[in-house]
Scaffold this active site. Structure first.
Site, short mmCIF file in Angstrom:
data_model
loop_
_atom_site.label_atom_id
_atom_site.label_comp_id
_atom_site.label_asym_id
_atom_site.label_seq_id
_atom_site.Cartn_x
_atom_site.Cartn_y
_atom_site.Cartn_z
N LYS A 74 -1.13 -80.29 16.90
CA LYS A 74 -1.79 -81.66 18.11
C LYS A 74 -2.83 -82.59 16.84
O LYS A 74 -2.66 -83.58 16.40
CB LYS A 74 -2.71 -81.35 18.60
CG LYS A 74 -3.64 -82.76 19.69
CD LYS A 74 -4.56 -82.30 20.59
CE LYS A 74 -5.75 -82.88 20.69
NZ LYS A 74 -6.54 -82.84 20.16
N ARG A 93 -8.36 -89.93 22.02
CA ARG A 93 -9.55 -89.92 20.50
C ARG A 93 -9.13 -90.55 18.90
O ARG A 93 -9.33 -91.55 18.22
CB ARG A 93 -10.21 -88.64 20.14
CG ARG A 93 -11.24 -88.57 19.08
CD ARG A 93 -12.34 -88.76 19.38
NE ARG A 93 -13.52 -89.13 18.36
CZ ARG A 93 -14.44 -90.13 18.31
NH1 ARG A 93 -14.51 -91.05 19.71
NH2 ARG A 93 -14.76 -90.54 17.21
N ASP A 148 -12.57 -86.82 24.51
CA ASP A 148 -12.13 -85.94 25.18
C ASP A 148 -13.71 -86.19 25.37
O ASP A 148 -14.91 -86.54 24.27
CB ASP A 148 -12.01 -84.36 25.05
CG ASP A 148 -10.97 -83.92 25.17
OD1 ASP A 148 -10.24 -84.65 25.94
OD2 ASP A 148 -10.91 -82.81 24.34
N GLN A 162 -18.86 -93.01 9.68
CA GLN A 162 -18.81 -92.92 8.94
C GLN A 162 -17.09 -93.66 8.42
O GLN A 162 -16.78 -93.77 7.15
CB GLN A 162 -18.52 -90.81 8.55
CG GLN A 162 -20.40 -89.96 8.44
CD GLN A 162 -21.27 -90.69 7.40
OE1 GLN A 162 -19.95 -91.66 6.86
NE2 GLN A 162 -22.44 -91.50 8.31
N ILE A 174 -21.18 -78.11 16.62
CA ILE A 174 -20.76 -79.84 16.06
C ILE A 174 -20.85 -80.92 17.20
O ILE A 174 -21.21 -81.63 16.99
CB ILE A 174 -18.81 -79.51 15.99
CG1 ILE A 174 -18.77 -78.61 14.57
CG2 ILE A 174 -18.46 -80.77 15.57
CD1 ILE A 174 -18.72 -78.77 13.48
#
Ligand SMILES: CC(=O)N[C@H]1[C@@H](OP(=O)(O)OP(=O)(O)OC[C@H]2O[C@@H](n3ccc(=O)[nH]c3=O)[C@H](O)[C@@H]2O)O[C@H](CO)[C@@H](O)[C@@H]1O
Ligand SMILES: C=C(OP(=O)(O)O)C(=O)O
Length: 420
Positions: free
Chosen positions: A22, A92, A116, A125, A328
């Site tokens: 994905k 996303r 999500d 960034q 993360i």
């Protein structure tokens, strides 16, 4: 809205074949508009994200056809246009159109992406990279306006945070920029190598993908000459490996690149799962006497955040308490209250830390998939539970798991999809 209905308790066995990744696919599709020719991908997963990306392409007069795992995209008559915000918000990775439109037209207007709900997901960034390449960026009314009036020029860019998305977006923006861009502290995920391979095969000059320093020398033309085969999805593979270890009596997981899964398989081996790792498949026998583990999520080659929820149902079988440190996305915990409804002993009393204690006698319940991997952990636990589990908001799962009903059914699971 769709729901998954699971009659749990059946042991799993047989073979499952992993689809294309994905997280490669959702970057490769936006990258296709950098080409001056039609492009063709195979091993494309049948997931909702692909259909939503096709809708976005369509709005730019980029035609595409998707059948039997083959996706053809023709960007030769592309026009700049407003992108459909519903599709942009559905995933996303729509943020990759920032980099690819900037690379193609020198400007891009893209609504803030969706995706999500796993805690804050800044794109500072990405923006830092676009600005370093000479673009001006401003945000207004939930939309990002990017413009490189004087063209894009190579730059030296150091990412303050190791970001998959920023690395891929900067590659796409820099591919036509004048000179050699040096991207330091780049992410090293295999999907980044996949993107670079696709672009290099069309004439791009990207060196160092897969390391933390990537050099991109701008070229004028990109032309596709062959079909690009997408790498196997290491997160889908990890999900089935964990499920097979938890509920299987012998499952062969095919089409995997074991090197992409080393941090994950190392943890399963540490638990006592007797994996048989072969060239491009992994056999998982029935597991007994599992030990608890400590897991810390980290950028590749570390333990993937996307696998912390899928491994959780397996941790419930280990004799003791396992600890997951989510570095993360410390707020990636929306599976916890839902798993508790199924009888799992799981808690997160410390920010970013999840504890899973041995528990059994799971019972079916109606639970909600707040995001893709939370959904995967609910499906796996539902398969282990007695009775009927209904996983609502199944779209989150279908966003990224290729043919999940078929694959689980072939493994002897009882799972159906139904309208809510
Ligand atoms: C489509 C896709 O490939 N999604 C994956 C990608 O998401 P995505 O590319 O969005 O995730 P990133 O690698 O960018 O995020 C990593 C970390 O960096 C932070 N960050 C990121 C960008 C930025 O500009 N500023 C910043 O602070 C994030 O909040 C996060 O803490 O990598 C994630 C981390 O492996 C995975 O969970 C997602 O499945
Ligand atoms: C968080 C994920 O996906 P995305 O970045 O597409 O939201 C994921 O695949 O686990």
């Amino acid at each position: 809205m769709k729901k998954l209905v699971i009659h749990g308790g059946r042991r799993l066995s047989g073979e499952v074949t992993i689809g294309g990744a994905k997280n490669s696919t959702v970057a490769l599709i936006p990258a296709a508009i950098l080409a001056e020719t039609p492009v063709k991908f195979d091993s494309v997963p049948d997931i909702l994200d692909v259909y939503n990306l096709q809708a976005i392409l369509n709005s730019m007069n980029v035609t595409s056809t998707f059948e039997g795992g083959e996706l053809m995209i023709d960007p030769t008559d592309i026009v700049e246009s407003e992108l459909p915000s519903t599709a942009i918000k559905s995933l996303r990775a729509s943020y990759y159109f920032m980099g690819s439109l900037l690379g193609r037209f020198g400007r891009a207007t893209v609504t803030f992406p969706g995706g999500d709900n796993i805690g804050p997901r800044p794109i500072d960034q990405h923006i830092k990279g676009f600005e370093a390449l000479g673009a001006t960026v401003h945000e207004e009314n939930d939309t990002v306006f990017i413009n490189a009036e004087n063209g894009l020029k190579a730059a030296r860019i150091f990412l303050d945070v190791v970001s998959v998305g920023a690395t891929m977006n900067i590659i796409m923006a820099a591919v036509h920029a004048e000179g050699t861009t040096v991207l330091e502290n780049a992410a090293r995920e295999p999907e980044i190598i996949d993107l670079a391979t696709f672009l290099n095969n069309m004439g791009a000059q990207i060196r160092g993908a897969g390391t933390d320093v990537i050099r991109i020398t701008g070229v004028e033309h990109l032309e596709s000459k062959n079909t690009h085969t997408i790498i196997p999805d290491r997160i889908e593979a990890g999900t089935y490996l964990a499920l097979a270890a938890a509920q299987g009596d012998g499952v062969l997981v095919k089409n995997v690149i074991p090197e992409h899964l080393e941090s994950f398989t190392a943890k399963l081996l540490e638990m006592g799962v007797k994996l048989d790792v072969r060239e491009d498949s992994i056999y998982v026998p029935k597991s007994v006497d599992l030990q608890p583990i400590h897991v810390k999520t980290a950028p590749f080659p570390g333990f993937a955040t996307d696998l912390q929820q899928p491994v959780t149902p397996l941790l419930t079988l280990a004799g003791g308490t396992s600890v997951i440190q989510e570095t993360i996305y410390p707020e990636r915990t929306r599976h916890i209250p839902e798993l508790q409804k199924l009888g799992v002993d799981i808690s997160n009393n410390t920010y970013g830390q999840i504890e899973v204690t041995q528990s059994s006698d799971f019972h079916g319940a109606r639970v909600s998939a707040a995001e893709i991997r939370a959904g995967a952990s609910l499906v796996a636990t539902g398969l282990m539970a007695d009775g009927v589990t209904e996983v609502v908001n199944a779209e989150h799962v279908l966003r990224g798991y290729d043919h999940i009903i078929h694959k689980l059914t072939m493994l002897n699971a009882d799972i159906q999809i139904a309208e809510e």
